[in-house]
Design a protein around this motif. Structure first.
Motif, short mmCIF file in Angstrom:
data_model
loop_
_atom_site.label_atom_id
_atom_site.label_comp_id
_atom_site.label_asym_id
_atom_site.label_seq_id
_atom_site.Cartn_x
_atom_site.Cartn_y
_atom_site.Cartn_z
N UNK A 150 0.78 -1.25 0.08
CA UNK A 150 -0.11 0.21 0.07
C UNK A 150 0.90 1.29 -0.10
N UNK A 151 1.87 1.29 0.67
CA UNK A 151 2.87 2.53 0.95
C UNK A 151 3.49 2.73 -0.36
N UNK A 152 4.05 1.77 -0.85
CA UNK A 152 4.48 1.99 -2.39
C UNK A 152 3.78 2.66 -3.37
N UNK A 153 2.37 2.41 -3.35
CA UNK A 153 1.46 3.09 -4.15
C UNK A 153 1.23 4.55 -3.74
N UNK A 154 1.15 4.78 -2.58
CA UNK A 154 0.97 6.08 -1.72
C UNK A 154 2.20 6.84 -2.19
N UNK A 155 3.31 6.28 -2.24
CA UNK A 155 4.59 6.98 -2.45
C UNK A 155 4.78 7.18 -3.94
N UNK A 156 3.85 6.62 -4.63
CA UNK A 156 3.78 6.74 -6.07
C UNK A 156 5.20 6.01 -6.69
N UNK A 157 5.69 4.82 -6.42
CA UNK A 157 6.72 4.35 -6.60
C UNK A 157 6.33 3.62 -7.94
N UNK A 158 7.32 3.15 -9.05
CA UNK A 158 7.12 2.67 -10.26
C UNK A 158 6.65 1.32 -9.88
N UNK A 159 5.97 0.65 -10.86
CA UNK A 159 5.20 -0.61 -10.89
C UNK A 159 6.46 -1.63 -10.83
N UNK A 160 7.48 -1.43 -11.79
CA UNK A 160 8.73 -2.29 -11.93
C UNK A 160 9.44 -2.20 -10.31
N UNK A 161 9.55 -1.24 -9.86
CA UNK A 161 10.34 -1.11 -8.51
C UNK A 161 9.53 -2.23 -7.46
N UNK A 162 8.06 -2.07 -7.49
CA UNK A 162 7.38 -2.80 -6.72
C UNK A 162 7.36 -4.41 -7.01
N UNK A 163 7.40 -4.65 -7.97
CA UNK A 163 7.61 -6.16 -8.57
C UNK A 163 9.22 -6.71 -8.24
#
Length: 247
Positions: free
Chosen positions: A155-168
């Motif tokens: 959830x925090x990754x989306x709130x911080x607007x991180x790239x999809x590739x970095x989440x994966x």
């Protein structure tokens, strides 16, 4: 008076109204988008994925706008008759001022689970994009989890607007295989309090479990506690309930 009008009747529209996106004059045509949405994800090109991302983002913004407008207008136009009558007692029963119903706070929350294993590789990036759009729509009321055989709160990754590739890249997918039972058990042990009677739950994945325990009881516990629960299956329907599918 000598002119006659002839009505042309069509069984369906030949060309649908175009969609408009922020920063673009004209976007994808509805008819073209309809064809694109019916294509298997593994058949889509990089440009097609870009179009789908824009489509998801634009419709999420439309949904949020409609939701906000609905909450505002219904609150402003509804009259609170009991309160109006009560206030009228001070003016000899004459309702000098109409009291309006106070707007209700939006209590609906969203909890999403996404399978990012190898068998869901073609859908993972797009579904993460979808989850990100839902975080924007539901604000602080949206919790997103990704898993293979372990549950990760993204959830925090989306709130911080991180790239999809970095989440994966933060979720181990090599050498590990889908196991729905372990992540669901982990959620029930650690985060089941997130599910309330106002929560919508969405499970996203192909439901292929590599012959592991299904975790059916944990999923039932989550669904019974939630307001509504849905499954978005990323696999074509003709493959459901074949092999290690636990749909």
């Amino acid at each position: 008076q000598s002119l006659t009008s002839v009505a042309v009747v069509k069984s369906h529209s030949q060309k649908h109204r175009s969609l408009f996106l922020p920063g673009h004059q004209v976007s994808i045509n509805d008819l073209e988008m309809s064809d694109l949405l019916n294509q298997p994800l593994e058949m889509l090109s990089k440009d097609d994925f870009t179009k789908l991302k824009d489509y998801l983002r634009e419709h999420a913004q439309q949904f949020r706008t409609r939701l906000d407008r609905y909450l505002r207008t219904t609150a402003h136009h509804r009259i609170d008759f009991p309160l109006t009558c009560q206030k009228a007692c001070a003016t000899d029963g004459i309702p000098i001022r109409l009291e309006k119903v106070k707007p209700k706070k939006q209590k609906t929350s969203l909890v999403m689970f996404l399978d990012v294993s190898g068998s869901c590789h073609n859908a993972s990036a797009m579904m993460l994009q979808f989850m990100g759009c839902m975080v924007e729509v539901f604000g602080g009321g949206c919790h997103c989890f990704a898993f293979v055989d372990h549950l990760y709160d993204v959830t925090d990754a989306f709130i911080n607007q991180e790239e999809i590739s970095s989440i994966l890249s933060c979720i181990p997918t090599k050498g590990v295989y889908s196991n729905y039972e372990l992540p669901l058990r982990q959620f029930c042990d650690e985060s089941l309090s997130l599910i309330t009677k106002d929560t919508i739950v969405i499970f996203i994945g192909d439901m292929r479990n590599n012959q592991n325990p299904t975790g059916e009881e944990m999923m039932k516990s989550i669904c019974r506690k939630a307001k509504n629960a849905y499954m978005i299956n990323t696999e074509e329907e003709r493959y459901w309930n074949t092999g290690d599918s636990i749909v």
